[in-house]
Design a protein around this motif. Structure first.
Motif, PDB file in Angstrom:
ATOM      1  N   ALA A  74      51.489  39.651  33.795  1.00 24.31           N
ATOM      2  CA  ALA A  74      50.177  40.152  33.377  1.00 24.31           C
ATOM      3  C   ALA A  74      49.152  39.697  34.404  1.00 24.31           C
ATOM      4  N   LEU A  75      48.138  40.488  34.579  1.00 23.37           N
ATOM      5  CA  LEU A  75      47.042  40.101  35.462  1.00 23.37           C
ATOM      6  C   LEU A  75      45.988  39.412  34.613  1.00 23.37           C
ATOM      7  N   LYS A  76      45.853  38.109  34.809  1.00 24.35           N
ATOM      8  CA  LYS A  76      44.856  37.349  34.080  1.00 24.35           C
ATOM      9  C   LYS A  76      44.299  36.274  35.003  1.00 24.35           C
ATOM     10  N   GLU A  77      43.255  35.612  34.552  1.00 28.04           N
ATOM     11  CA  GLU A  77      42.579  34.608  35.377  1.00 28.04           C
ATOM     12  C   GLU A  77      42.278  35.174  36.761  1.00 28.04           C
ATOM     13  N   PHE A  78      41.772  36.401  36.763  1.00 23.87           N
ATOM     14  CA  PHE A  78      41.568  37.144  38.003  1.00 23.87           C
ATOM     15  C   PHE A  78      40.797  36.355  39.050  1.00 23.87           C
ATOM     16  N   GLU A  79      39.722  35.718  38.639  1.00 27.97           N
ATOM     17  CA  GLU A  79      38.877  35.009  39.604  1.00 27.97           C
ATOM     18  C   GLU A  79      39.663  33.970  40.407  1.00 27.97           C
ATOM     19  N   TRP A  80      40.592  33.271  39.759  1.00 23.12           N
ATOM     20  CA  TRP A  80      41.348  32.204  40.429  1.00 23.12           C
ATOM     21  C   TRP A  80      42.661  32.677  41.013  1.00 23.12           C
ATOM     22  N   ARG A  81      43.119  33.822  40.607  1.00 24.89           N
ATOM     23  CA  ARG A  81      44.408  34.311  41.106  1.00 24.89           C
ATOM     24  C   ARG A  81      44.185  35.461  42.074  1.00 24.89           C
ATOM     25  N   ASN A  82      44.369  36.669  41.608  1.00 22.38           N
ATOM     26  CA  ASN A  82      44.301  37.828  42.481  1.00 22.38           C
ATOM     27  C   ASN A  82      42.917  38.063  43.066  1.00 22.38           C
ATOM     28  N   GLY A  83      41.896  37.504  42.446  1.00 23.04           N
ATOM     29  CA  GLY A  83      40.546  37.620  42.984  1.00 23.04           C
ATOM     30  C   GLY A  83      40.419  37.023  44.371  1.00 23.04           C
ATOM     31  N   TYR A  84      41.211  35.995  44.661  1.00 28.87           N
ATOM     32  CA  TYR A  84      41.197  35.401  45.995  1.00 28.87           C
ATOM     33  C   TYR A  84      41.547  36.452  47.049  1.00 28.87           C
ATOM     34  N   PHE A  85      42.603  37.210  46.807  1.00 26.70           N
ATOM     35  CA  PHE A  85      43.041  38.209  47.781  1.00 26.70           C
ATOM     36  C   PHE A  85      42.121  39.425  47.797  1.00 26.70           C
ATOM     37  N   THR A  86      41.564  39.768  46.656  1.00 30.15           N
ATOM     38  CA  THR A  86      40.570  40.837  46.632  1.00 30.15           C
ATOM     39  C   THR A  86      39.357  40.420  47.453  1.00 30.15           C
ATOM     40  N   GLY A  87      38.987  39.157  47.382  1.00 32.14           N
ATOM     41  CA  GLY A  87      37.886  38.641  48.197  1.00 32.14           C
ATOM     42  C   GLY A  87      38.172  38.757  49.686  1.00 32.14           C
ATOM     43  N   LEU A  88      39.422  38.489  50.093  1.00 33.78           N
ATOM     44  CA  LEU A  88      39.791  38.641  51.499  1.00 33.78           C
ATOM     45  C   LEU A  88      39.694  40.100  51.927  1.00 33.78           C
ATOM     46  N   THR A  89      40.073  41.007  51.025  1.00 29.24           N
ATOM     47  CA  THR A  89      39.937  42.434  51.311  1.00 29.24           C
ATOM     48  C   THR A  89      38.474  42.804  51.485  1.00 29.24           C
ATOM     49  N   MET A  90      37.637  42.360  50.549  1.00 33.60           N
ATOM     50  CA  MET A  90      36.212  42.700  50.619  1.00 33.60           C
ATOM     51  C   MET A  90      35.584  42.147  51.890  1.00 33.60           C
ATOM     52  N   GLU A  91      35.972  40.942  52.279  1.00 26.08           N
ATOM     53  CA  GLU A  91      35.437  40.341  53.500  1.00 26.08           C
ATOM     54  C   GLU A  91      35.834  41.170  54.730  1.00 26.08           C
ATOM     55  N   ALA A  92      37.103  41.548  54.806  1.00 23.07           N
ATOM     56  CA  ALA A  92      37.577  42.345  55.945  1.00 23.07           C
ATOM     57  C   ALA A  92      36.880  43.702  55.999  1.00 23.07           C
ATOM     58  N   VAL A  93      36.826  44.376  54.863  1.00 23.94           N
ATOM     59  CA  VAL A  93      36.208  45.703  54.819  1.00 23.94           C
ATOM     60  C   VAL A  93      34.727  45.626  55.174  1.00 23.94           C
ATOM     61  N   SER A  94      34.052  44.564  54.754  1.00 24.45           N
ATOM     62  CA  SER A  94      32.628  44.423  55.076  1.00 24.45           C
ATOM     63  C   SER A  94      32.406  44.258  56.581  1.00 24.45           C
ATOM     64  N   LYS A  95      33.440  43.812  57.289  1.00 18.57           N
ATOM     65  CA  LYS A  95      33.363  43.653  58.746  1.00 18.57           C
ATOM     66  C   LYS A  95      33.993  44.847  59.474  1.00 18.57           C
ATOM     67  N   LEU A  96      34.259  45.909  58.701  1.00 15.25           N
ATOM     68  CA  LEU A  96      34.882  47.131  59.223  1.00 15.25           C
ATOM     69  C   LEU A  96      36.263  46.863  59.831  1.00 15.25           C
ATOM     70  N   GLN A  97      36.960  45.891  59.261  1.00 18.71           N
ATOM     71  CA  GLN A  97      38.323  45.568  59.665  1.00 18.71           C
ATOM     72  C   GLN A  97      39.297  46.161  58.649  1.00 18.71           C
ATOM     73  N   PRO A  98      40.558  46.334  59.033  1.00 18.87           N
ATOM     74  CA  PRO A  98      41.544  46.864  58.084  1.00 18.87           C
ATOM     75  C   PRO A  98      41.763  45.915  56.906  1.00 18.87           C
ATOM     76  N   ASP A  99      42.094  46.478  55.783  1.00 21.23           N
ATOM     77  CA  ASP A  99      42.450  45.700  54.591  1.00 21.23           C
ATOM     78  C   ASP A  99      43.689  44.873  54.918  1.00 21.23           C
ATOM     79  N   PRO A 100      43.639  43.549  54.760  1.00 20.05           N
ATOM     80  CA  PRO A 100      44.807  42.723  55.080  1.00 20.05           C
ATOM     81  C   PRO A 100      45.937  42.830  54.060  1.00 20.05           C
ATOM     82  N   CYS A 101      45.640  43.339  52.874  1.00 19.62           N
ATOM     83  CA  CYS A 101      46.684  43.453  51.845  1.00 19.62           C
ATOM     84  C   CYS A 101      46.490  44.746  51.045  1.00 19.62           C
TER      85      CYS A 101
END
Length: 116
Positions: A74-101
């Protein structure tokens, strides 16, 4: 610590994508998909932290999955789990870089947890 984080994020995401199948079902029936996701998350974590994982990351994480094969997913505790990787995606996209995941992003979008 990062390996365990990658494990839970990868297995829970893939399992949730398939209506909450067990960890064992992810490992045995969605093997290539979870291995690809592990690779993407491992690369993203390495780039973000500078940590280099020893060879065999997916092998180690799939082996561990076999020992907890009965666990539900199940996807739960999003902020501490999958949110970390979503944050890396958002950071990359904000810099016009490819999504790392991109496989992770696709699941997060389909589960309503991320809106690009």
């Amino acid at each position: 610590m990062l390996e365990k984080h990658i494990w839970i994020c990868a297995f829970m995401a893939v399992g949730a994508k398939y209506n909450g199948i067990t960890v064992g079902e992810v490992e045995s029936t969605k093997t290539e998909e979870v291995r690809e996701l592990i690779q993407q998350l491992g690369n993203a974590a390495s780039k973000a932290t500078g940590v280099t994982f020893p060879a065999g990351l997916a092998d180690r994480l799939c082996s561990y999955a076999k020992s907890v094969s009965h666990f539900p997913t199940a996807l739960k505790e999003f902020e501490w789990r999958n949110g970390y990787f979503t944050g890396l995606t958002m950071e990359a996209v904000s810099k016009l870089q490819p999504d790392p995941c991109p496989a992770h992003t696709e699941i997060m979008i389909s589960e309503g947890l991320y809106t690009p």
